[in-house]
Design an enzyme around this catalytic site. Structure first.
Site, PDB file in Angstrom:
ATOM      1  N   ALA A  72       0.821  -1.220   0.000  1.00  8.49           N
ATOM      2  CA  ALA A  72       0.000   0.000   0.000  1.00  8.49           C
ATOM      3  C   ALA A  72       0.850   1.264   0.000  1.00  8.49           C
ATOM      4  O   ALA A  72       0.433   2.297  -0.519  1.00  8.49           O
ATOM      5  CB  ALA A  72      -0.936  -0.006   1.202  1.00  8.49           C
ATOM      6  N   THR A  73       2.050   1.200   0.562  1.00  7.36           N
ATOM      7  CA  THR A  73       2.930   2.376   0.549  1.00  7.36           C
ATOM      8  C   THR A  73       3.158   2.808  -0.893  1.00  7.36           C
ATOM      9  O   THR A  73       2.992   3.979  -1.254  1.00  7.36           O
ATOM     10  CB  THR A  73       4.287   2.039   1.205  1.00  7.36           C
ATOM     11  OG1 THR A  73       4.047   1.616   2.541  1.00  7.36           O
ATOM     12  CG2 THR A  73       5.228   3.231   1.193  1.00  7.36           C
ATOM     13  N   GLN A 187      -6.711  -1.259   5.531  1.00  2.31           N
ATOM     14  CA  GLN A 187      -7.161  -1.833   6.809  1.00  2.31           C
ATOM     15  C   GLN A 187      -8.593  -2.348   6.744  1.00  2.31           C
ATOM     16  O   GLN A 187      -9.093  -2.889   7.721  1.00  2.31           O
ATOM     17  CB  GLN A 187      -7.026  -0.808   7.939  1.00  2.31           C
ATOM     18  CG  GLN A 187      -5.593  -0.488   8.305  1.00  2.31           C
ATOM     19  CD  GLN A 187      -4.875  -1.640   9.029  1.00  2.31           C
ATOM     20  OE1 GLN A 187      -5.497  -2.617   9.456  1.00  2.31           O
ATOM     21  NE2 GLN A 187      -3.564  -1.532   9.164  1.00  2.31           N
ATOM     22  N   SER A 207      -2.718  -3.918   0.760  1.00  2.00           N
ATOM     23  CA  SER A 207      -1.495  -4.690   1.032  1.00  2.00           C
ATOM     24  C   SER A 207      -1.868  -6.103   1.456  1.00  2.00           C
ATOM     25  O   SER A 207      -2.728  -6.272   2.326  1.00  2.00           O
ATOM     26  CB  SER A 207      -0.743  -4.064   2.213  1.00  2.00           C
ATOM     27  OG  SER A 207       0.379  -3.354   1.786  1.00  2.00           O
ATOM     28  N   HIS A 209      -0.283  -8.343   3.252  1.00  4.72           N
ATOM     29  CA  HIS A 209       0.043  -8.842   4.596  1.00  4.72           C
ATOM     30  C   HIS A 209      -0.944  -8.399   5.661  1.00  4.72           C
ATOM     31  O   HIS A 209      -0.831  -8.801   6.816  1.00  4.72           O
ATOM     32  CB  HIS A 209       1.480  -8.460   4.990  1.00  4.72           C
ATOM     33  CG  HIS A 209       1.690  -7.008   5.256  1.00  4.72           C
ATOM     34  ND1 HIS A 209       1.887  -6.518   6.515  1.00  4.72           N
ATOM     35  CD2 HIS A 209       1.724  -5.939   4.430  1.00  4.72           C
ATOM     36  CE1 HIS A 209       2.063  -5.202   6.450  1.00  4.72           C
ATOM     37  NE2 HIS A 209       1.973  -4.830   5.203  1.00  4.72           N
ATOM     38  N   CYS A 333       4.833   1.594  11.796  1.00  4.08           N
ATOM     39  CA  CYS A 333       5.906   2.331  11.139  1.00  4.08           C
ATOM     40  C   CYS A 333       6.207   3.654  11.828  1.00  4.08           C
ATOM     41  O   CYS A 333       7.117   4.369  11.435  1.00  4.08           O
ATOM     42  CB  CYS A 333       5.630   2.515   9.655  1.00  4.08           C
ATOM     43  SG  CYS A 333       4.021   3.127   9.304  1.00  4.08           S
TER      44      CYS A 333
END
Ligand code: C6P
Length: 392
Positions: A72-73, A187, A207, A209, A333
């Site tokens: 997602a970053t 999320q 993402s 994970h 993070c």
């Protein structure tokens, strides 16, 4: 000592089925899908199957695109910078040249800091303030839209407090105004139903994970016909939009996880929620001076963010860790930052109390026995830390 993992908003365990499939593509099925020989060609049908599963998970029709990214970053950076680049005052901007962006003050740093960077290089950004429960309304978005607005980027569910934002109404307001809409759904996916078509957004990030897939892989949904500038130039992969050899094991693992996440959505809404509520109700009823952060109703079923007055969050994490329980104070993070959480401060929580908040996040692998264990140790841990803080 058995270890209990309650930090699933940071990352989740890779599902055993996804791990098994990935192993195959790391060892025997290692061909590059862009190659024309048998090794390469062998991977293509499996890749297609994985992509189909990913499309289904996010409710994307075949006519739309899903760009596979490193997570997602990358997806968030890609879409925001792409819209900015497309609007630069250049020949290629085709007369677009809009320079206003709308986002919120509770976005994940991958969105928030990207916009801060764009401000440094000339963009105008409106950061909509959330209310005390962490909610943003479509009315706020409508009031902030101008004829210069190039993109609205608002998350679907918050990573720290789990609040679910009214994306459908927000996207409808953007659509009516002819403004592009992006949502960071990282999320939300795997926790609540997410359908890019029903949401009617132009771009959506995720993402793997976060839903029991591998780390370092995710995606960016791009609605048909929406412009996207390449972030990486080079090879022709992903229709020239994201150069680089495909992360085949990652995509395969994400595909398996996507299928399982879709199958287990009902379990998230019932069992995962029941266990989260069991922990939450125990704390609220048995530990004095606690404050629930975020909206009690409009919240992902697995997330509990709670502040224990006079009990420093970091100290609590260490004590819990000593007892085998993994939780977090907020975004993984930002866990090295000594600053209190920007998201909690946005709710109007004072700095001191925001340092006392802890995020417990469950997953479908969390068991009742684990929650019972947390319940059995938490009161004594809090009592001890409060005594230390009072100097007893
Ligand atoms: N949030 C957390 O502890 P990556 O790292 O690229 O897979 O995902 C980034 C990301 C983007 N958007 C949202 C809403 C997220 O929650 C995350 C990751 C983790 O909250 C790690 S900081």
């Amino acid at each position: 000592m058995k270890r209990i993992y309650l930090d699933n908003n940071a990352t989740t365990m890779v599902s055993p089925a996804a791990a098994r499939e990935m192993e195959k593509f790391n060892t025997t099925h290692y061909g590059n899908p862009s190659s024309l020989h048998g090794f390469g060609l062998d991977t293509r049908p499996e890749l297609r199957k994985a992509l189909d599963r990913i499309y289904r998970l996010i409710g994307a029709p075949d006519s739309d695109d899903v760009l596979i990214t490193s997570g997602a970053t990358e997806a968030n950076n890609h879409v925001i910078k792409s819209v900015f680049m497309a609007n630069l005052d250049t020949e290629a901007s085709r007369g677009a040249r809009k320079n206003h962006y709308i986002t919120t003050n509770i976005e994940h740093p991958t969105v928030y800091k990207t916009f801060q960077y764009l401000e440094e290089i000339g963009a105008r950004v409106t950061y909509l303030p959330c209310d005390k429960n962490g909610l943003i309304s479509a009315e706020q978005v409508k009031a902030a839209l101008t004829d210069q607005t190039a993109l609205v980027s608002i998350m679907l569910a918050n990573n720290e407090i789990g609040t679910i934002l009214p994306l459908q109404e927000i996207a409808a307001a953007c659509r009516r105004a002819g403004v592009l809409m992006h949502t960071d759904a990282t999320q939300a996916i795997g926790k609540i139903p997410v359908n890019a078509q029903d949401l009617d957004v132009d771009y959506l990030s995720f993402s793997a994970h976060k839903f029991h897939g591998p780390k370092g892989v995710g995606g960016l949904y791009v609605r048909r016909g929406r412009r996207l500038e390449p972030l990486f130039h080079g090879g022709e992969q992903m229709a020239n939009l994201r150069a680089g050899t495909l992360n085949v094991p990652g995509i395969i693992g994400m595909g398996v996880a996507a299928q399982e996440a879709l199958d287990d959505l009902n379990y998230e809404a019932t069992e995962v929620k029941r266990l989260r509520d069991k922990l939450e109700n125990f704390i609220l009823q048995n530990i004095p001076d606690v404050f629930l952060n975020g909206d009690k109703q409009k919240r992902t079923p697995n997330t509990l963010n709670i502040a224990f007055k006079d009990c420093e969050g970091e100290a609590l994490l260490w004590d819990l860790n000593e007892r085998g329980i993994a939780a977090s104070t907020g975004s993984a993070c930002a866990s090295e930052e000594l600053e209190s959480s920007r998201v909690l401060r946005a709710l109007g929580i004072d700095k001191a109390l925001s340092h006392m908040a802890v995020r417990f996040s469950l997953s479908r692998f969390t068991t009742e026995k684990e929650i019972d264990y947390v319940i059995s140790v938490l009161p004594a841990v809090i009592k001890r830390l409060r005594e230390i803080s009072e100097g007893k």
